[in-house]
Design an enzyme around this catalytic site. Structure first.
Site, PDB file in Angstrom:
ATOM      1  N   HIS A 285       0.895  -1.060   0.082  1.00 41.42           N
ATOM      2  CA  HIS A 285       0.126  -0.053   0.024  1.00 41.42           C
ATOM      3  C   HIS A 285       0.741   1.302  -0.100  1.00 41.42           C
ATOM      4  O   HIS A 285       0.777   1.918  -0.687  1.00 41.42           O
ATOM      5  CB  HIS A 285      -0.941  -0.054   1.258  1.00 41.42           C
ATOM      6  CG  HIS A 285      -1.795   0.982   1.466  1.00 41.42           C
ATOM      7  ND1 HIS A 285      -3.015   1.250   0.999  1.00 41.42           N
ATOM      8  CD2 HIS A 285      -1.700   2.380   1.777  1.00 41.42           C
ATOM      9  CE1 HIS A 285      -3.490   2.323   1.061  1.00 41.42           C
ATOM     10  NE2 HIS A 285      -2.914   3.049   1.722  1.00 41.42           N
ATOM     11  N   GLU A 286       1.658   1.283   0.750  1.00 41.83           N
ATOM     12  CA  GLU A 286       2.743   2.786   0.992  1.00 41.83           C
ATOM     13  C   GLU A 286       3.392   2.717  -0.160  1.00 41.83           C
ATOM     14  O   GLU A 286       3.635   3.720  -0.877  1.00 41.83           O
ATOM     15  CB  GLU A 286       3.595   2.596   2.286  1.00 41.83           C
ATOM     16  CG  GLU A 286       2.648   2.450   3.644  1.00 41.83           C
ATOM     17  CD  GLU A 286       1.815   3.240   3.787  1.00 41.83           C
ATOM     18  OE1 GLU A 286       1.623   4.429   3.143  1.00 41.83           O
ATOM     19  OE2 GLU A 286       0.861   2.743   4.375  1.00 41.83           O
TER      20      GLU A 286
HETATM   21  N1  BAL Z   1      -1.476   8.555   4.159  1.00 31.49           N
HETATM   22  C1  BAL Z   1      -1.646   7.713   5.398  1.00 31.49           C
HETATM   23  C2  BAL Z   1      -1.311   6.309   5.621  1.00 31.49           C
HETATM   24  C3  BAL Z   1      -1.725   5.574   4.509  1.00 31.49           C
HETATM   25  O1  BAL Z   1      -3.062   5.569   4.024  1.00 31.49           O
HETATM   26  O2  BAL Z   1      -0.810   5.027   3.874  1.00 31.49           O
HETATM   27 ZN    ZN Z   2      -2.984   5.093   2.214  1.00 33.67          ZN
END
Ligand code: BAL
Ligand code: ZN
Length: 852
Positions: A285-286
């Site tokens: 995800h990141e």
């Molecule tokens: N942007 C905050 C953490 C995430 O959703 O990846």
């Molecule tokens: Zn995110």
């Protein structure tokens, strides 16, 4: 407190081309100097120079080298500034050690780190802290600490300093700095165009052995994004840092992802299979945010779902590809219903793209994330795979380097497909979970004519009102439907019905016999489907449906209806369910992971919502007792097969956290839970004693605690793992979650007195108080002791960490579904929170919305 509205958006007065920051790190008095090149924004509606800033001590400020004296407020500063490009310079002092809110620059175990999303950068220096101001950052860090990191690529490293340059313009929320005594687990990745990228996972000394899995997950994510979306990484370096004290799961700062250590550190001895899968998904995800979030970001925080919904959708696709797609889909729907449906059907309901907020941190919600991802899935279903990927290509091409809106997002789909998405946009604008009521009719063919029958499905949609939105409009809802004949064969290809009206009929012709419909295959839309059906038909679908999701769903519905009858009518456990589920458990053609999921039961929370929807007042204790009775009845009914399953799914090979092994372990541990109800925990004790991995150890310990035979093992577990904070979080949580309901509050209270309990670490706070709130029969103790205990601790945490406090308040969001006595007790605690002098903006907003 001020309400911020989407409709009030105005473009920034000034844009930033370049930012130079210098940090002279000191625990209590860090000096930050900034040199920022501003230029007037031609699109601005007013020319006022205003910078955000909170909790900063301004030492000096200059414009084009001339000292200036800005007007300061709690929220920032204003100053006369030229209507032409100019350079702003400022020096501020901040106190990282005193920063317990974990936003901005703070310290965790002697290490400096940052969290700037959403509005943390303003706690570091004065800046236009809004995502539509994108700039190129150069950062110099001065400190004697051995590791000094920031975004982008390293420029220079010398005695006591490091310099970093990030060539990609970014909003301030993606800024990051880390400094500390860290060690790294290195890796490497060659991109498809041949760029060599150095990868590092930075951890505290002692955690080096827990990085290998995260590194492989990162490499797999990089490869997958190239193959599936054509997205390549764009720097020479990608750093991940593990931090113990962190409000969220992780943060996608450009080239320097900062992770809650629970979301990256993994080893077989200390992490469960579920932990491994989650870590893999969060790393993905990141990483995926690098394109969906960083290269293309949000114009304003109302557009948060633009990056989060899409990135959750992408990480779900990744997990489905890496593991089992049906198992992933079922797991996602369980989570969606538990978290998002609950939110959508209570006082915190808000559109996927909210229209207003007081504190944006309160909108990092299941609705923005998980429902946001469901919208992407529906869009893909509606336009088809090919058009979906063409639209994504256009999105990346058209908007690279921009801060965008949902309108921009939908426009690429409209441009690629020619389709009008005005009705689809309602999904972003209207809160609430649509209900679909189903009616069916069957017209046989003429006597003697084969295949002349017509089956008609009539679907009616309505969405109940949500706070601030009384009237709802029909949405476009893709409903995937298959038909199954009396002998269990599919008699029609799966069709996507596009429901666009409040009521619509769909005919299936050429059938020889009345089919059984399999509706909402793959859970093709985030809706609640209501259809009268009986146990025999559900058992039929559980046996024959070719869509794994609906097969699981049939079993789940059978269990839920049986439990409803037990709770409402005092019925005995349903034989249809027990027989059908045993057949599934015995079916060796089915994936063990699927069978383990099928053996899962609706949660207490699911049952409370189902009872409430059916017009009953849920009693959490009665729900727990019905679930307990059903589990015992099932254990007795299935004792032979449980023992066989347990033995047959023991994994003898060396531990791997992959889908195959973890599926086998999950089925064996589901069997162990059944056996634990019959043998007083004997097998669990044997498994505990022999366990060489955390999945097996924790499953056995859970079973022992449930069987009231776990005291010695609980102590032994603590003695073994007292040095490992992430394992001790599990130790705290499991004692509460598996207590007798009447003892849960007392166990929680005792654990808050434990020397290892601390308010400073969000993971620990969630492990203890979060466990209580995740256990409805314990939390909703009729005395109100659970509500009072939680409130006591929320009041203690709020002055230190408003963000985590506010999130935990959602434990009260379902209060209106309970009986009058419980409502009175909860209301008293909500009022107690609201009456607290100095309550944070975060918590005040949440409690105010919940209280209504
Ligand atoms: N942007 C905050 C953490 C995430 O959703 O990846
Ligand atoms: Zn995110």
């Amino acid at each position: 407190p001020q309400t911020i509205r989407l409709s009030d958006y105005t473009p920034p007065a000034y844009l930033v081309d370049e930012v130079h920051l210098t940090f002279r790190l000191n625990p209590s008095a860090t000096r930050v100097t900034s040199r920022i090149a501003f230029r007037p924004n031609p699109e601005a509606r007013e020319r006022r120079f205003k910078l955000d800033g909170e909790g900063l001590k301004l030492i000096r400020a200059m414009i084009d080298g001339e000292p200036v004296t800005p007007a300061l407020s709690d929220a920032g500063l204003t100053c006369d500034a030229p209507d032409a490009p100019f350079t702003w310079e400022a020096e501020v002092e901040i106190d990282p050690e005193g920063n317990t809110a974990l936003e901005g620059l703070y310290m965790s175990n002697g290490m400096y780190c940052t969290q700037c999303e959403a509005e943390g950068f303003r706690k570091i220096t004065y800046y236009p802290d809004r995502p539509d101001v994108m700039a190129v950052f150069t950062v110099r860090i001065e400190s004697d600490l051995p590791v000094l990191l920031s975004n982008g690529n390293p420029v220079e490293r010398g005695e006591g300093f490091a310099e970093w340059h990030d060539p990609w313009p970014k909003p301030a929320y993606l800024f990051a700095l880390v400094a500390g005594d860290l060690v790294n687990h290195p890796g490497r990745f060659t991109t498809k165009s041949g760029r060599e990228v150095d990868l590092n996972i930075w951890v505290r000394p002692g955690d080096e052995g827990k990085c290998a899995f995260g590194m492989e997950a990162l490499r797999a994510s990089m490869r997958w994004d190239e193959e599936k979306y054509g997205r390549e990484y764009d720097l020479d370096l990608f750093n991940i840092v593990a931090v113990d004290d962190f409000n969220m799961g992780a943060m996608e700062n450009k080239g320097l992802n900062v992770f809650n250590s629970s979301c990256v550190l993994a080893s077989p001895e200390t992490s469960t299979d579920a932990n491994f899968e989650r870590i893999e998904a969060i790393i993905a995800h990141e990483y995926f945010h690098n394109w969906t979030g960083n290269r293309i970001t949000c114009r304003d925080w109302f557009q948060l779902c633009l990056k989060e919904g899409l990135t959750v959708f992408r990480d779900s696709q990744f997990t489905a590809d890496m593991r089992s797609a049906p198992v992933k889909r079922i797991g996602d729907v369980i989570t969606l219903r538990a978290r998002q449906f609950r939110e959508d059907n209570g006082p915190l309901a808000h559109p996927v793209r909210p229209e207003s907020f007081v504190e944006i941190n309160n909108f990092y919600t299941a609705t923005v994330y998980e429902k946001g991802a469901e919208l992407i899935g529906m869009l893909k279903t509606l336009v088809g795979d090919d058009a979906y990927y063409r639209a994504l290509d256009l999105y990346f091409e058209r908007h690279d380097g921009q801060a965008c809106t949902i309108e921009d997002w939908l426009a690429v789909f409209e441009d690629v497909t020619g389709r009008d998405l005005a009705q689809f946009k309602r999904w972003y604008e209207e809160a609430g979970t649509p209900r679909i009521d189903v009616e069916e009719s069957w017209t046989p063919g003429a006597p003697g004519a084969q295949g002349g029958g017509t089956y008609t499905l009539t679907l009616r949609q309505h969405t109940p009102p949500t706070p601030g939105q009384e009237v709802k409009n029909p949405r476009v809802i893709p409903v995937k439907v298959g038909l199954i004949g009396p002998n269990g064969d599919e008699v029609a290809e799966t069709r996507v019905l596009e429901l666009t009206e409040a009521e619509q009929s769909f005919a299936f012709e050429g059938l020889t016999a009345k089919p059984v419909p399999s509706i909402l295959r793959e859970f093709s839309a985030p809706v609640i489907l209501n259809r009268d059906s009986d146990a025999a038909e559900r058992a039929f679908l559980l046996a024959h449906d070719t869509d794994p999701f609906n097969r699981w769903e049939a079993g789940r519905a059978l269990a839920r209806e049986g439990l409803m009858a037990m709770i409402v009518e005092g019925a005995a456990p349903d034989r249809h369910y027990l027989d059908a589920i045993e057949r599934v458990a015995r079916d060796e053609t089915l994936d063990p992971a699927f069978r383990a999921l099928a053996l899962g039961l609706p949660s207490e929370e699911d049952m409370a919502q189902a009872l409430f929807d059916a017009g009953h007042t849920p009693d959490p204790q009665a729900i727990w007792e019905a679930l307990d009775a059903l589990k015992s009845a099932r254990a007795h009914a299935m004792q032979d097969i449980a023992a066989t399953l347990y033995d047959a799914h023991q994994v003898r090979a060396p531990y791997r956290p992959d889908a195959e092994q973890s599926g086998a372990r999950s089925l064996a541990n589901a069997a162990l839970a059944m056996l634990g109800r019959l043998d007083g925990g004997a097998r669990a004790q044997a498994q505990y004693d022999a366990a060489d991995n955390m999945t097996q150890q924790l499953a056995a310990l859970t079973c022992l605690v449930r069987a009231n035979a776990g005291d010695a093992a609980v102590q032994a577990f603590y003695d073994q793992w007292r040095h490992d904070r992430l394992v001790i979080d599990k130790w705290f949580g499991l004692q509460i979650l598996n207590a007798e309901p009447a003892r849960a509050v007392e166990v929680t209270r005792r654990l808050t007195q434990h020397p290892d309990f601390t308010l400073k670490n969000p993971n620990r706070f969630r492990a203890v108080l979060g466990a209580l709130t995740a256990f409805p029969a314990g939390f909703h103790d009729p005395s109100g002791a659970g509500y009072a205990l939680l409130t006591d601790w929320l009041l203690k945490l709020d002055p230190l960490n408003p963000q985590t406090t506010a999130r935990m308040c959602s434990a009260f969001e379902t209060w209106r579904r309970y009986d009058a006595d419980r409502q009175t007790l909860i209301k008293a605690q909500l009022d107690r929170l609201l009456a607290q002098p100095g309550l944070s903006r975060d918590t005040a907003e949440m409690v105010g919305r919940i209280r209504g």
